[in-house]
Scaffold this motif. Structure first.
Motif, PDB file in Angstrom:
ATOM      1  N   ALA A   1      24.546  46.717  -2.979  1.00 43.94           N
ATOM      2  CA  ALA A   1      23.835  47.851  -3.572  1.00 43.94           C
ATOM      3  C   ALA A   1      23.124  47.422  -4.857  1.00 43.94           C
ATOM      4  CB  ALA A   1      24.815  48.983  -3.869  1.00 43.94           C
TER       5      ALA A   1
ATOM      6  N   ALA B   1      33.054  50.041   5.739  1.00 44.51           N
ATOM      7  CA  ALA B   1      31.756  49.449   6.082  1.00 44.51           C
ATOM      8  C   ALA B   1      31.952  48.101   6.778  1.00 44.51           C
ATOM      9  CB  ALA B   1      30.904  49.279   4.833  1.00 44.51           C
TER      10      ALA B   1
ATOM     11  N   LYS C   1      21.950  47.651   0.277  1.00 47.15           N
ATOM     12  CA  LYS C   1      22.659  48.799   0.847  1.00 47.15           C
ATOM     13  C   LYS C   1      21.972  50.070   0.372  1.00 47.15           C
ATOM     14  CE  LYS C   1      27.237  46.654   0.696  1.00 47.15           C
ATOM     15  NZ  LYS C   1      28.560  46.728   0.055  1.00 47.15           N
ATOM     16  N   PRO C   2      21.919  51.096   1.155  1.00 44.77           N
ATOM     17  CA  PRO C   2      22.330  51.142   2.556  1.00 44.77           C
ATOM     18  C   PRO C   2      21.316  50.397   3.408  1.00 44.77           C
ATOM     19  CG  PRO C   2      21.361  53.241   1.964  1.00 44.77           C
ATOM     20  CD  PRO C   2      21.381  52.392   0.710  1.00 44.77           C
ATOM     21  N   TYR C   3      21.794  49.794   4.479  1.00 48.81           N
ATOM     22  CA  TYR C   3      20.948  49.007   5.355  1.00 48.81           C
ATOM     23  C   TYR C   3      21.109  49.506   6.786  1.00 48.81           C
ATOM     24  CZ  TYR C   3      25.425  46.806   6.301  1.00 48.81           C
ATOM     25  OH  TYR C   3      26.731  46.602   6.630  1.00 48.81           O
TER      26      TYR C   3
ATOM     27  N   ASP D   1      33.378  41.747   1.700  1.00 47.67           N
ATOM     28  CA  ASP D   1      32.982  42.989   1.027  1.00 47.67           C
ATOM     29  C   ASP D   1      34.255  43.791   0.770  1.00 47.67           C
ATOM     30  OD1 ASP D   1      31.889  45.553   0.342  1.00 47.67           O
ATOM     31  OD2 ASP D   1      30.108  45.111   1.543  1.00 47.67           O
TER      32      ASP D   1
ATOM     33  N   ASP E   1      28.982  40.575  -0.204  1.00 45.82           N
ATOM     34  CA  ASP E   1      28.724  41.595  -1.221  1.00 45.82           C
ATOM     35  C   ASP E   1      28.693  40.906  -2.583  1.00 45.82           C
ATOM     36  OD1 ASP E   1      28.393  44.121  -2.396  1.00 45.82           O
ATOM     37  OD2 ASP E   1      30.547  44.482  -2.485  1.00 45.82           O
TER      38      ASP E   1
END
Length: 138
Positions: free
Chosen positions: A96, A26, A117-119, A21, A65
């Motif tokens: 996302a 994050a 996301k968000p998770y 990612d 990601d």
């Protein structure tokens, strides 16, 4: 690591997890949480570096990601499926990009799971051992 975590054994198998990612903060947070649970973690920030790291690290799970520099997550997943065949790690999209077409592309690319996301990091961490076909020792 909390005192309770140090005193109680890890109830799930220890996994090798690759996080790919471009959101470094994050990634660092999730990597720390996974490490606290006893998992071995590596971090990558570009899509075009994932396949070589998978071949070197042999993770059980790749958290990937979709919108990354170098190569997007869909293409990374396709390349991994082609390179690893039946020995491919579990691929989880963590992104996302949440529209129906994104999920469809994820399924076609070979993701096992699609997390938007968000998770909740605790829920994501708890999900990992349920997706790995067999327990692995550290």
């Amino acid at each position: 690591m909390s005192a309770a975590a140090r005193l109680s054994p890890v109830s799930s198998p220890r996994l090798r997890v690759l996080i790919a990612d471009d959101e470094r903060d994050a990634v660092a947070t999730l990597a720390a949480l996974l490490s606290d649970e006893g998992h071995e973690v590596r971090e990558i920030y570009r899509g075009d570096a994932v396949v070589n790291h998978v071949i070197d690290f042999m993770p059980h799970v790749v958290l990937l990601d979709i919108g990354m520099p170098g190569l997007n997550g869909y293409d990374v997943a396709k390349n991994l499926r082609a390179a690893c065949g039946d020995k491919c790690p579990v691929l989880i999209a963590v992104t996302a990009w949440a529209k129906g077409r994104h999920r469809m592309h994820g399924k076609i690319a070979g993701f096992t799971k699609y997390v938007t996301k968000p998770y909740d990091p605790t829920a994501l961490i708890a999900l990992l051992p349920t997706l790995v076909p067999q327990p692995f020792a550290a």
